[in-house]
Write a protein that holds these residues in place. Structure first.
Motif, PDB file in Angstrom:
ATOM      1  N   LEU A 163       0.853  -1.196   0.000  1.00  0.00           N
ATOM      2  CA  LEU A 163       0.000   0.000   0.000  1.00  0.00           C
ATOM      3  C   LEU A 163       0.885   1.240   0.000  1.00  0.00           C
ATOM      4  N   ILE A 164       0.657   2.127  -0.960  1.00  0.00           N
ATOM      5  CA  ILE A 164       1.436   3.371  -1.011  1.00  0.00           C
ATOM      6  C   ILE A 164       0.527   4.532  -0.606  1.00  0.00           C
ATOM      7  N   THR A 165       0.992   5.323   0.347  1.00  0.00           N
ATOM      8  CA  THR A 165       0.205   6.470   0.817  1.00  0.00           C
ATOM      9  C   THR A 165       1.059   7.734   0.766  1.00  0.00           C
ATOM     10  N   LEU A 166       0.378   8.865   0.884  1.00  0.00           N
ATOM     11  CA  LEU A 166       1.060  10.151   1.007  1.00  0.00           C
ATOM     12  C   LEU A 166       0.675  10.767   2.339  1.00  0.00           C
ATOM     13  N   ASN A 167       1.598  11.526   2.900  1.00  0.00           N
ATOM     14  CA  ASN A 167       1.313  12.208   4.156  1.00  0.00           C
ATOM     15  C   ASN A 167       1.733  13.667   4.035  1.00  0.00           C
ATOM     16  N   TYR A 168       0.793  14.568   4.317  1.00  0.00           N
ATOM     17  CA  TYR A 168       1.096  16.011   4.289  1.00  0.00           C
ATOM     18  C   TYR A 168       0.050  16.722   5.130  1.00  0.00           C
ATOM     19  N   ASP A 169       0.246  18.019   5.311  1.00  0.00           N
ATOM     20  CA  ASP A 169      -0.691  18.801   6.109  1.00  0.00           C
ATOM     21  C   ASP A 169      -1.966  19.046   5.288  1.00  0.00           C
ATOM     22  N   GLN A 170      -3.018  18.278   5.619  1.00  0.00           N
ATOM     23  CA  GLN A 170      -4.246  18.327   4.816  1.00  0.00           C
ATOM     24  C   GLN A 170      -4.921  19.696   4.876  1.00  0.00           C
ATOM     25  N   SER A 171      -4.615  20.481   5.921  1.00  0.00           N
ATOM     26  CA  SER A 171      -5.240  21.804   6.004  1.00  0.00           C
ATOM     27  C   SER A 171      -4.679  22.757   4.948  1.00  0.00           C
ATOM     28  N   LYS A 172      -3.541  22.376   4.353  1.00  0.00           N
ATOM     29  CA  LYS A 172      -2.914  23.270   3.370  1.00  0.00           C
ATOM     30  C   LYS A 172      -3.294  22.936   1.937  1.00  0.00           C
ATOM     31  N   LYS A 173      -3.969  21.801   1.735  1.00  0.00           N
ATOM     32  CA  LYS A 173      -4.301  21.396   0.368  1.00  0.00           C
ATOM     33  C   LYS A 173      -5.453  20.398   0.401  1.00  0.00           C
ATOM     34  N   ASP A 174      -6.353  20.548  -0.561  1.00  0.00           N
ATOM     35  CA  ASP A 174      -7.441  19.575  -0.678  1.00  0.00           C
ATOM     36  C   ASP A 174      -6.959  18.343  -1.444  1.00  0.00           C
ATOM     37  N   GLY A 175      -7.563  17.202  -1.168  1.00  0.00           N
ATOM     38  CA  GLY A 175      -7.291  16.020  -1.984  1.00  0.00           C
ATOM     39  C   GLY A 175      -8.295  15.929  -3.109  1.00  0.00           C
ATOM     40  N   PRO A 176      -8.242  14.930  -3.937  1.00  0.00           N
ATOM     41  CA  PRO A 176      -7.219  13.891  -3.956  1.00  0.00           C
ATOM     42  C   PRO A 176      -5.931  14.363  -4.629  1.00  0.00           C
TER      43      PRO A 176
END
Ligand SMILES: C[S@@+](CC[C@H](N)C(=O)[O-])C[C@H]1O[C@@H](n2cnc3c(N)ncnc32)[C@H](O)[C@@H]1O
Length: 221
Positions: A163-176
């Motif tokens: 499983l490959i995931t990304l981790n970052y400050d979600q408050s600074k950018k919307d996904g996906p």
């Protein structure tokens, strides 16, 4: 994320997630799945990822699921493979594309369902020996992920997974792509899998200026 979101992305060719080279984390960590030649690997939400060609060239049969049929057609066209197309027996809206990748004397089958992953069963997909999740779990908003992880477990009978995931400050950018941390991987899969982080690397995927993004690869067994 409703289906129209993805149909529009493919229609407008906004498919930055589609990489032109095989994912280096896949080639480096595939051996952790301990797969015999001839094993069948499931690639959920597969797009037209070239990683599937690499997996077939390693001697594995591939089964993928992709919502947008034009993406499935593009995959086979770009690989110069003429697929056989059939309809799902109970749901004629669902199509199954099956083609052969010939590599010397070897021949491997790539089966791609043009379908919503939630519309398929383990009977449709057949035996699954392992799962390769790249940009699938992280493509889905938080409210869809528990159902997704349950569906993945159900259709694969808890097959091991990279499983490959990304981790970052979600408050600074919307996904996906959405940010997913260790606790969330634990929340989605922890009750059925042992979870081991294999590696973490800085990433530029989906990044905005001044945003630190880390890519993680997990082994779920
Ligand atoms: C971020 S892209 C990743 C594609 C591919 N894994 C890759 O790395 O290139 C997510 C893909 O999932 C597909 N998708 C989204 N929801 C889906 C669903 N419910 N069932 C099947 N495919 C879906 C989208 O059309 C899109 O191609």
């Amino acid at each position: 994320m409703n289906p129209e979101f993805w149909h529009k992305r493919w229609q407008e060719k906004r498919i930055g997630f589609n990489q032109s080279a095989v994912n280096p984390l896949l080639t480096e960590y595939i051996d952790h799945l301990d797969l015999a030649v001839g094993s069948r690997i499931f690639v959920p939400l597969c797009g037209k990822s070239i990683d599937m060609v690499w997996l077939a060239a390693q001697g594995y049969d591939v089964v993928g699921v992709e919502l947008v049929e034009t993406a499935v057609q593009a995959f086979f066209a770009e690989q110069n493979i003429q697929p056989i197309v059939s309809q799902h027996l109970e749901n004629p809206d669902i199509k199954c594309y099956q083609g052969q990748l010939v590599d010397g004397d070897e021949q491997r089958t790539i089966t791609l369902w043009a379908a919503d992953i939630f519309a398929l069963t383990s009977t449709d997909l057949g035996t699954i020996d392992a799962i390769y999740d790249k940009a699938a779990l992280i493509a889905l908003p938080a409210d869809m992920r528990p159902d997704y992880s349950e569906q993945i477990r159900k259709v694969s009978d808890n097959a091991p997974q990279l499983l490959i995931t990304l981790n970052y400050d979600q408050s600074k950018k919307d996904g996906p792509p959405f940010s997913i941390n260790h606790e969330q991987v634990q929340q989605y899969y922890g009750s059925h899998y042992q979870i081991c982080k294999l590696a973490s690397e800085p990433s530029s995927i989906g990044s905005a200026p001044n945003l630190k993004v880390t890519e993680h690869i997990w082994l779920l067994k």
